[in-house]
Scaffold this active site. Structure first.
Site, PDB file in Angstrom:
ATOM      1  N   GLU A  70       0.514   8.324  -5.239  1.00 18.84           N
ATOM      2  CA  GLU A  70      -0.620   7.454  -4.945  1.00 18.84           C
ATOM      3  C   GLU A  70      -1.358   7.035  -6.219  1.00 18.84           C
ATOM      4  O   GLU A  70      -1.623   7.847  -7.098  1.00 18.84           O
ATOM      5  CB  GLU A  70      -1.601   8.169  -4.006  1.00 18.84           C
ATOM      6  CG  GLU A  70      -2.771   7.303  -3.581  1.00 18.84           C
ATOM      7  CD  GLU A  70      -3.777   8.047  -2.708  1.00 18.84           C
ATOM      8  OE1 GLU A  70      -4.596   7.395  -2.055  1.00 18.84           O
ATOM      9  OE2 GLU A  70      -3.736   9.304  -2.693  1.00 18.84           O
ATOM     10  N   LYS A  79      -3.860   1.511   3.273  1.00 12.30           N
ATOM     11  CA  LYS A  79      -4.285   2.837   3.740  1.00 12.30           C
ATOM     12  C   LYS A  79      -5.326   2.717   4.838  1.00 12.30           C
ATOM     13  O   LYS A  79      -6.356   2.046   4.680  1.00 12.30           O
ATOM     14  CB  LYS A  79      -4.843   3.624   2.546  1.00 12.30           C
ATOM     15  CG  LYS A  79      -5.189   5.079   2.830  1.00 12.30           C
ATOM     16  CD  LYS A  79      -5.564   5.769   1.528  1.00 12.30           C
ATOM     17  CE  LYS A  79      -5.883   7.244   1.703  1.00 12.30           C
ATOM     18  NZ  LYS A  79      -6.168   7.895   0.401  1.00 12.30           N
ATOM     19  N   CYS A  81      -1.444   9.158   1.582  1.00 11.16           N
ATOM     20  CA  CYS A  81      -2.271  10.353   1.403  1.00 11.16           C
ATOM     21  C   CYS A  81      -3.041  10.797   2.649  1.00 11.16           C
ATOM     22  O   CYS A  81      -2.460  11.418   3.523  1.00 11.16           O
ATOM     23  CB  CYS A  81      -3.204  10.165   0.213  1.00 11.16           C
ATOM     24  SG  CYS A  81      -3.854  11.733  -0.448  1.00 11.16           S
TER      25      CYS A  81
END
Length: 291
Positions: A40, A113, A150
């Site tokens: 990331e 995300k 993540c």
């Protein structure tokens, strides 16, 4: 599908970070990698340790300079490449975005995300608008990739939706580490929980999971904390949750692993979770809490 996970320490120089990554991607390609996955926000240090408007200058448009660079590397190496970028969508509108490149360098797709944390040293809500592209897999020449980022990796709903949409593998570029004030025992519990929950996604959905985390220590520029020690431990779990490969906690490495996508078909026949789901009884999942 021969897959390479690149676990790397990150420095302050964006161009040097990219140079190192390109070197490792070339190395992986020479070893036969078809798919290469990066961690990331790999171009810069993890700037979310502080809230500083100057850090928005790190963001880039997509397409832009960053995508041009990684497009060239993917094309040169003939690999499908999963990257992670700080996207400038418009003035005052930014995302934490994974971009996937096809072997010819074209952009196969992107994912923004969806779950954005806001914890001490992880002030991501200051920087990132939650994603609006949904949980849609990206079609590539090596397979259908369910790419998330993540904090998304803690949510079974996200893994399930990606799987229901036809993903053949779940992929999580990651930046997570230890809080220095926690005890050694607590730090290890957190790392093990992180591994366990993702292995659970593999089991529940009958799919392999690929997770690439950064490693090394990064200082807190504000000096308010002792910074983050990223715990590495990048890994691949098979479709029954078995660990196929795992990187060290504190070393840079290129982790190579063969992923058998066809095995998922057998696993889903043995354990037909999708057949037995009681979709007629799941309406309350759309509520924040049931009480």
């Amino acid at each position: 599908m021969k897959t390479a996970l690149i676990q790397q320490r990150i420095g302050a120089d964006k161009n040097e970070n990219r140079r190192k990554l390109a070197e490792q991607i070339r190395k992986a390609a020479k070893e036969g990698a078809e798919l290469v996955v990066l961690q990331e926000l790999h171009d810069t240090t993890y700037f979310c340790q502080t809230e500083d408007v100057r850090n928005f200058d790190l963001a880039e448009s997509i397409p832009g300079q960053g995508t041009d660079f990684y497009s060239g590397v993917a094309r040169e190496c003939g690999v499908v490449l999963v990257t992670s970028m700080f996207e400038r969508r418009a003035a005052g509108l930014y995302h934490n975005t994974a971009v996937v490149f096809e072997k010819d360098g074209s952009i196969a797709g992107k994912y923004r995300k969806m779950h954005i944390p806001d914890d001490p040293a992880y002030y991501e809500k200051f920087y990132f608008t939650p994603g609006d592209l949904g949980f849609n897999p990206i079609q590539t020449s090596v397979g259908t990739l369910g790419v998330m980022v993540c904090w998304d990796q803690w949510y079974p709903e996200a893994a399930r939706l990606m799987s229901m949409a036809g993903s053949e593998v779940l992929i999580y570029p990651t930046a997570i580490g230890y809080e220095s004030s926690d005890s050694i025992e607590e730090q290890e519990r957190q790392r093990e929980a992180w591994i366990t929950v993702q292995r659970g996604h593999a089991v529940a959905n009958g799919l392999p999971v690929v997770t690439v985390n950064r490693t090394g220590h990064e200082d807190d520029p504000s000096g308010r904390t002792k910074g983050i020690q990223f715990w590495g431990s990048s890994f691949v779990a098979g479709s029954q949750g078995e660990l196929l490969a795992q990187a060290p906690k504190d070393e840079e490495c290129v982790l190579m692993v063969d992923i058998d996508l066809k095995h998922s078909e057998n696993v889903r026949r043995w354990w037909p979770f999708f057949r037995d789901r009681r979709i007629d009884e799941y309406g309350n999942i759309l509520k924040r809490f049931i009480k």
